[in-house]
Design an enzyme around this catalytic site. Structure first.
Site, PDB file in Angstrom:
ATOM      1  N   ASP A   1      48.611  53.908  38.683  1.00  0.00           N
ATOM      2  CA  ASP A   1      47.822  53.330  39.868  1.00  0.00           C
ATOM      3  C   ASP A   1      46.497  53.784  39.956  1.00  0.00           C
ATOM      4  O   ASP A   1      45.965  54.890  39.715  1.00  0.00           O
ATOM      5  CB  ASP A   1      48.626  54.461  41.052  1.00  0.00           C
TER       6      ASP A   1
ATOM      7  N   ASN B   1      42.292  44.391  35.179  1.00  0.00           N
ATOM      8  CA  ASN B   1      42.912  43.240  35.636  1.00  0.00           C
ATOM      9  C   ASN B   1      43.784  43.495  36.927  1.00  0.00           C
ATOM     10  O   ASN B   1      43.710  42.490  37.828  1.00  0.00           O
ATOM     11  CB  ASN B   1      43.977  42.763  34.861  1.00  0.00           C
TER      12      ASN B   1
ATOM     13  N   LYS C   1      34.751  53.972  34.437  1.00  0.00           N
ATOM     14  CA  LYS C   1      34.296  55.290  33.948  1.00  0.00           C
ATOM     15  C   LYS C   1      34.840  56.148  33.101  1.00  0.00           C
ATOM     16  O   LYS C   1      34.076  56.438  32.116  1.00  0.00           O
ATOM     17  CB  LYS C   1      34.208  56.023  35.557  1.00  0.00           C
TER      18      LYS C   1
ATOM     19  N   TYR D   1      38.905  40.195  49.797  1.00  0.00           N
ATOM     20  CA  TYR D   1      39.080  39.724  48.459  1.00  0.00           C
ATOM     21  C   TYR D   1      37.557  39.079  47.572  1.00  0.00           C
ATOM     22  O   TYR D   1      37.336  39.629  46.686  1.00  0.00           O
ATOM     23  CB  TYR D   1      40.107  38.547  48.059  1.00  0.00           C
TER      24      TYR D   1
ATOM     25  N   LYS E   1      35.672  40.850  44.465  1.00  0.00           N
ATOM     26  CA  LYS E   1      35.452  40.415  43.329  1.00  0.00           C
ATOM     27  C   LYS E   1      33.620  40.031  42.969  1.00  0.00           C
ATOM     28  O   LYS E   1      33.049  40.078  42.035  1.00  0.00           O
ATOM     29  CB  LYS E   1      36.171  39.124  43.470  1.00  0.00           C
TER      30      LYS E   1
HETATM   31  N1  LIG Z   1      46.211  33.694  40.063  1.00  0.00           N
HETATM   32  C1  LIG Z   1      45.055  33.725  40.542  1.00  0.00           C
HETATM   33  O1  LIG Z   1      44.973  32.441  40.813  1.00  0.00           O
HETATM   34  C2  LIG Z   1      43.830  34.377  40.003  1.00  0.00           C
HETATM   35  C3  LIG Z   1      42.467  33.956  40.044  1.00  0.00           C
HETATM   36  C4  LIG Z   1      41.378  34.423  39.987  1.00  0.00           C
HETATM   37  C5  LIG Z   1      41.584  36.012  39.686  1.00  0.00           C
HETATM   38  N2  LIG Z   1      42.760  36.433  39.652  1.00  0.00           N
HETATM   39  C6  LIG Z   1      42.787  37.923  39.526  1.00  0.00           C
HETATM   40  O2  LIG Z   1      43.708  38.152  38.292  1.00  0.00           O
HETATM   41  C7  LIG Z   1      44.258  39.469  38.448  1.00  0.00           C
HETATM   42  C8  LIG Z   1      45.648  39.556  38.139  1.00  0.00           C
HETATM   43  O3  LIG Z   1      46.320  38.732  39.067  1.00  0.00           O
HETATM   44  P1  LIG Z   1      47.615  37.655  38.701  1.00  0.00           P
HETATM   45  O4  LIG Z   1      47.119  36.476  39.570  1.00  0.00           O
HETATM   46  O5  LIG Z   1      48.171  37.759  37.606  1.00  0.00           O
HETATM   47  O6  LIG Z   1      48.778  38.488  39.649  1.00  0.00           O
HETATM   48  P2  LIG Z   1      49.675  39.445  39.453  1.00  0.00           P
HETATM   49  O7  LIG Z   1      50.366  40.025  40.861  1.00  0.00           O
HETATM   50  O8  LIG Z   1      50.672  38.978  38.411  1.00  0.00           O
HETATM   51  O9  LIG Z   1      48.708  40.860  39.103  1.00  0.00           O
HETATM   52  C9  LIG Z   1      48.156  41.985  39.948  1.00  0.00           C
HETATM   53  C10 LIG Z   1      48.683  43.217  39.343  1.00  0.00           C
HETATM   54  O10 LIG Z   1      48.073  44.236  40.004  1.00  0.00           O
HETATM   55  C11 LIG Z   1      48.851  45.208  40.311  1.00  0.00           C
HETATM   56  N3  LIG Z   1      48.617  46.168  41.170  1.00  0.00           N
HETATM   57  C12 LIG Z   1      48.255  46.120  42.484  1.00  0.00           C
HETATM   58  N4  LIG Z   1      47.888  47.266  43.033  1.00  0.00           N
HETATM   59  C13 LIG Z   1      47.603  48.157  41.976  1.00  0.00           C
HETATM   60  C14 LIG Z   1      47.258  49.547  41.742  1.00  0.00           C
HETATM   61  N5  LIG Z   1      47.006  50.145  42.793  1.00  0.00           N
HETATM   62  N6  LIG Z   1      47.114  49.944  40.504  1.00  0.00           N
HETATM   63  C15 LIG Z   1      47.537  49.299  39.384  1.00  0.00           C
HETATM   64  N7  LIG Z   1      47.917  47.975  39.426  1.00  0.00           N
HETATM   65  C16 LIG Z   1      48.090  47.473  40.688  1.00  0.00           C
HETATM   66  C17 LIG Z   1      50.026  44.511  40.533  1.00  0.00           C
HETATM   67  O11 LIG Z   1      51.182  45.357  40.401  1.00  0.00           O
HETATM   68  C18 LIG Z   1      50.449  43.120  39.751  1.00  0.00           C
HETATM   69  O12 LIG Z   1      50.786  43.573  38.511  1.00  0.00           O
HETATM   70  C19 LIG Z   1      43.968  39.830  39.601  1.00  0.00           C
HETATM   71  O13 LIG Z   1      42.689  40.975  39.428  1.00  0.00           O
HETATM   72  C20 LIG Z   1      43.482  38.849  40.584  1.00  0.00           C
HETATM   73  O14 LIG Z   1      42.744  38.964  41.511  1.00  0.00           O
HETATM   74  C21 LIG Z   1      43.882  35.541  39.842  1.00  0.00           C
END
Ligand SMILES: NC(=O)c1ccc[n+]([C@@H]2O[C@H](COP(=O)([O-])OP(=O)(O)OC[C@H]3O[C@@H](n4cnc5c(N)ncnc54)[C@H](O)[C@@H]3O)[C@@H](O)[C@H]2O)c1
Length: 280
Positions: free
Chosen positions: A82, A109, A143, A176, A180
């Site tokens: 986490d 990520n 960090k 969000y 970002k």
């Molecule tokens: N899908 C999109 O359109 C998109 C576009 C731009 C950026 N992103 C960014 O890409 C990254 C991955 O997103 P994704 O789209 O693959 O979705 P995703 O839901 O597959 O991935 C997000 C992950 O973050 C994890 N997470 C949430 N809270 C957490 C915590 N406290 N500790 C550890 N993990 C935690 C979730 O369990 C999940 O596996 C994110 O940062 C998202 O903001 C996604």
């Protein structure tokens, strides 16, 4: 696909990588294919109303992602993390170093992209949850990982998965977008502080990708805008010069390149991976 032989044997830690079809999974697959030893991490359990089981990578899903990578010959382990919990972050970095003898690549990520509401309806709890995972989590991982990379003295790579929402505003996405945009700031400061140690820090800014999180956003925005899913997706495609939304592999390719020796002089960038939709 292995394009960067210098990545063989590098140790890569990726947060939020335990969900199928996620960007984290794609980057883990790609870095493992490049010969990296990959540690995928994810929260693995639901946490209050803001982090429900339906939106996260549970332990079983994360274990399956790691098993798939191992089945194709990659070296990959899955550990619960986490990113909000400082003690866990420190313990995972320590465990990675103990197990693999070092840490070369950190990919921040983990992200929450589903608590979307108009500003006047967004609770402070929801705001804190998004800023917490997306920004505080990236700070904590940076960090402890950077501290080790500096001490080990062999350079390193930090890749922050930001978003198109790090460059532009989107309705109902105040937390969000703020998180970002903040991640881009963290990236720039990381680049300045760590560059002299041979550690680069860059952000990737994907536009829409239909991951688990992306699918949730499609449902939410199509409904909010009063469009059918087909209308919503067609409108999205029409805005993107290459004519399609992003794919997880688009981000994974950018990540592998940023981690390679080809990108040694690229530092502090926030690189759009958006088919030309975002260009500043
Ligand atoms: N899908 C999109 O359109 C998109 C576009 C731009 C950026 N992103 C960014 O890409 C990254 C991955 O997103 P994704 O789209 O693959 O979705 P995703 O839901 O597959 O991935 C997000 C992950 O973050 C994890 N997470 C949430 N809270 C957490 C915590 N406290 N500790 C550890 N993990 C935690 C979730 O369990 C999940 O596996 C994110 O940062 C998202 O903001 C996604």
């Amino acid at each position: 696909m292995a394009n960067f032989p210098e990545l063989k044997g590098k140790v890569a830690l990726i947060t939020g990588a335990g969900r199928r079809k996620g960007l984290g999974e794609a980057m883990a697959i790609r870095l493992a294919a490049e010969g990296c030893k990959v540690i995928i991490t994810d929260i693995a359990h639901a946490k209050g109303d803001e982090i429900p089981a339906s939106a996260i990578g549970l332990q079983s899903e994360m274990d399956a992602v790691a098993a798939d990578i191992r089945a194709t010959g990659g070296e990959c382990f899955a550990l619960a993390l986490d990113v909000l919990e400082e003690a866990q972050v420190k313990a995972i970095v320590d465990a990675t170093i103990k197990r693999f003898g070092g840490l070369d690549i950190l990919v921040n990520n983990a992200g929450i992209g589903y608590l979307m509401k108009p500003i006047t309806e967004l609770s402070i709890t929801e705001w804190d949850a998004v800023l917490g995972v997306n920004l505080r989590g990236a700070f904590l991982c940076t960090k402890y990982a950077a501290d080790h990379m500096i001490k080990q003295g062999r350079g390193g790579r930090i890749v922050n998965i930001a978003s198109q929402a790090a460059k532009s505003g989107f309705p109902f996405a105040a937390a969000y977008c703020a998180s970002k945009h903040g991640l881009v700031g963290l990236t720039r400061v990381s680049a300045i502080e760590f560059g002299k140690h041979g550690i680069t820090a860059n952000a990737i800014c994907p536009n829409h990708v239909t991951t688990g999180l992306g699918a949730w956003q499609n449902e939410y925005f199509s409904e909010a805008l009063g469009l059918t899913m087909e209308q919503y997706m067609n409108a999205m495609k029409s805005r993107i010069p290459v004519g399609r939304p992003g794919l997880p592999n688009d981000t994974a390719a950018a990540c592998a390149w940023l981690c390679s020796d080809q990108a040694t002089y690229v530092n502090g960038e926030s690189m759009n991976v958006s088919g030309g939709e975002e260009y500043h």
